[in-house]
Design an enzyme around this catalytic site. Structure first.
Site, mmCIF file in Angstrom:
data_model
loop_
_atom_site.group_PDB
_atom_site.id
_atom_site.type_symbol
_atom_site.label_atom_id
_atom_site.label_comp_id
_atom_site.label_asym_id
_atom_site.label_seq_id
_atom_site.Cartn_x
_atom_site.Cartn_y
_atom_site.Cartn_z
ATOM 1 N N GLU A 1 26.417 -20.245 7.827
ATOM 2 C CA GLU A 1 26.586 -20.022 9.280
ATOM 3 C C GLU A 1 27.817 -20.774 9.778
ATOM 4 O O GLU A 1 28.411 -21.566 9.051
ATOM 5 C CB GLU A 1 25.353 -20.562 10.028
ATOM 6 C CG GLU A 1 24.381 -19.498 10.512
ATOM 7 C CD GLU A 1 24.848 -18.786 11.769
ATOM 8 O OE1 GLU A 1 26.019 -18.944 12.162
ATOM 9 O OE2 GLU A 1 24.028 -18.040 12.345
ATOM 10 N N ARG B 1 15.946 -26.975 17.060
ATOM 11 C CA ARG B 1 17.092 -27.574 16.375
ATOM 12 C C ARG B 1 18.356 -26.947 16.940
ATOM 13 O O ARG B 1 18.299 -25.886 17.569
ATOM 14 C CB ARG B 1 17.025 -27.315 14.863
ATOM 15 C CG ARG B 1 17.130 -25.836 14.477
ATOM 16 C CD ARG B 1 17.566 -25.676 13.030
ATOM 17 N NE ARG B 1 17.502 -24.317 12.519
ATOM 18 C CZ ARG B 1 18.489 -23.422 12.609
ATOM 19 N NH1 ARG B 1 19.609 -23.711 13.259
ATOM 20 N NH2 ARG B 1 18.350 -22.224 12.084
ATOM 21 N N ASN C 1 23.329 -18.323 20.499
ATOM 22 C CA ASN C 1 24.315 -17.786 19.563
ATOM 23 C C ASN C 1 25.557 -17.282 20.280
ATOM 24 O O ASN C 1 25.642 -17.350 21.502
ATOM 25 C CB ASN C 1 23.682 -16.637 18.769
ATOM 26 C CG ASN C 1 23.216 -17.089 17.399
ATOM 27 O OD1 ASN C 1 23.932 -17.807 16.708
ATOM 28 N ND2 ASN C 1 22.026 -16.685 17.018
ATOM 29 N N ASP D 1 24.120 -11.950 16.382
ATOM 30 C CA ASP D 1 24.142 -13.351 15.929
ATOM 31 C C ASP D 1 25.491 -13.975 16.300
ATOM 32 O O ASP D 1 25.852 -13.970 17.469
ATOM 33 C CB ASP D 1 23.849 -13.371 14.411
ATOM 34 C CG ASP D 1 23.314 -14.698 13.930
ATOM 35 O OD1 ASP D 1 23.673 -15.727 14.505
ATOM 36 O OD2 ASP D 1 22.549 -14.720 12.943
#
Ligand SMILES: *[C@@H]1O[C@H](CO)[C@@H](O)[C@H](O)[C@H]1NC(C)=O
Ligand SMILES: *[C@@H]1O[C@H](CO)[C@@H](O)[C@H](O)[C@H]1NC(C)=O
Ligand SMILES: *[C@@H]1O[C@H](CO)[C@@H](O)[C@H](O)[C@H]1NC(C)=O
Length: 331
Positions: free
Chosen positions: A39, A131, A183, A235
């Site tokens: 990522e 998180r 995102n 995303d």
């Protein structure tokens, strides 16, 4: 008249040839990996290096396209979702680690199992089971990072996370709340619009952005994936020279190119794997689209049919370029 017609036909022929060539030239190459959940790609234009993370293995990584070597640092503080270099400080990065924003000292040319880590800020205080997720640097060098509910808690009520903007001294300001999975994060070249994705809302939204104050307002939906029947979850996202968006479609196996003015899908690029997590332009000419992907949610059988799942890919030949990604200005 006849000559004109022949010229016209010849022209069309050349155009179709050029177009055909462009399509043929689209090359998707695996450059490193596979990882579990790659990522947060960030191209360092000064050093010509690509930084990214492998969330589940708690690593920040660095891929050097020149040597094709990938190095990493292991962060003992927890799941690590984003890494960006700090402006003006050699070998200094900030990273989202658990719900802490941390400073990491790391020479990206080396592997380091225990780099020096300092907590800069804590977010989602009093909220359990979230998180950090994606983060980016705004045109003024401020770091923005959002959170999400832990994957293991997806059955819990959504909307427990937030998007934060960090002042140069590390103080967080809540920008968007509540959020499910923070995102996207892109600013327009004119520094007056901010594009954002809450993945579980299945859309791309745009806000007015005030570059001086860093405030956002006037939220509008740019593209609703469900309404337009695009399969998958939006995303990570980046922006090209023309100001249009490139969006990773997770579980949908593609990257889409979206007109930033009207939300029209201009192009869809099929990837060799389903779980596509994020995108960033890089390379010396910033004409390569680096794409991170994941395998952490795939079964053994699925991995068998897409063995490169979790790799970082490079797409060559898209015919556009990105703009430099900024380093973060923080204490
Ligand atoms: C978080 O967990 C602690 C300890 O289990 C619990 O006391 C607290 O109520 C939880 N907070 C929330 C917001 O769920
Ligand atoms: C937008 O911000 C970038 C980065 O600070 C700067 O280089 C650029 O000149 C700004 N553009 C405008 C139109 O203000
Ligand atoms: C920016 O947002 C903050 C916090 O919401 C607010 O106090 C401030 O007045 C805003 N500034 C402007 C110029 O809108």
């Amino acid at each position: 008249m006849k000559t004109l017609r022949i010229l016209l036909i010849l022209n069309l022929f050349i155009i179709s040839l050029t177009f055909g060539k462009r399509t043929e030239n689209l090359k998707i190459e695996k450059v490193t990996g596979p990882y579990l959940l790659a990522e947060g790609p960030h191209w360092d234009a000064e050093k010509n290096l690509l930084y990214f993370v492998d969330i589940n293995s708690q690593k920040i990584l660095c891929y050097d396209p020149k040597t094709k070597i990938t190095t990493h640092a292991y962060l003992k503080c927890g799941l690590v979702s984003v890494v960006v270099p700090v402006a003006g400080k050699e070998n200094t990065f900030i990273a989202g680690c658990g719900t802490d924003l941390v400073q990491v000292l790391w020479n990206p040319r080396t592997n380091n199992r225990n780099p020096k880590i300092k907590i800069i800020s804590k977010v989602d205080v009093g909220i359990n089971d979230t998180r950090f997720n994606d983060g980016k640097v705004d045109p003024k060098g401020r770091f923005w990072g959002g959170t999400m509910l832990l994957d293991s808690k997806v059955a819990d009520p959504p909307n427990q996370a937030s998007l934060y903007r960090f002042a140069y001294d590390g103080t967080p300001t809540t920008m968007i709340t509540p959020v499910s999975v923070s995102n996207g994060l892109v600013w327009s070249h004119t520094n007056d619009s901010f594009y954002y994705i809450d993945s579980q809302a299945y859309n791309i939204v745009v806000y007015d952005y005030d570059d001086t104050t860093g405030n956002i307002s006037n939220k509008r939906v740019l593209l609703d994936l469900k309404k337009t029947k695009i399969k998958g979850i939006p995303d990570g996202m980046t922006i090209d020279k023309a100001g249009n968006l490139w969006v990773a479609i997770n579980t949908g196996g593609k990257v889409i190119h979206v007109d930033s003015k009207d939300g029209k899908v201009l192009r869809s690029v099929k990837m060799p794997v389903t779980d596509v997590s994020s995108v960033a332009f890089g390379g010396p000419n910033k004409d390569i689209l680096y794409v991170t992907t994941a395998r952490d949610k795939l079964s053994k059988a699925q991995i068998k049919v897409q063995p490169t799942a979790g790799s970082v890919f490079a797409i060559h030949g898209l015919g556009t370029t990105g703009s430099p990604m900024l380093a973060c200005r923080i204490k």
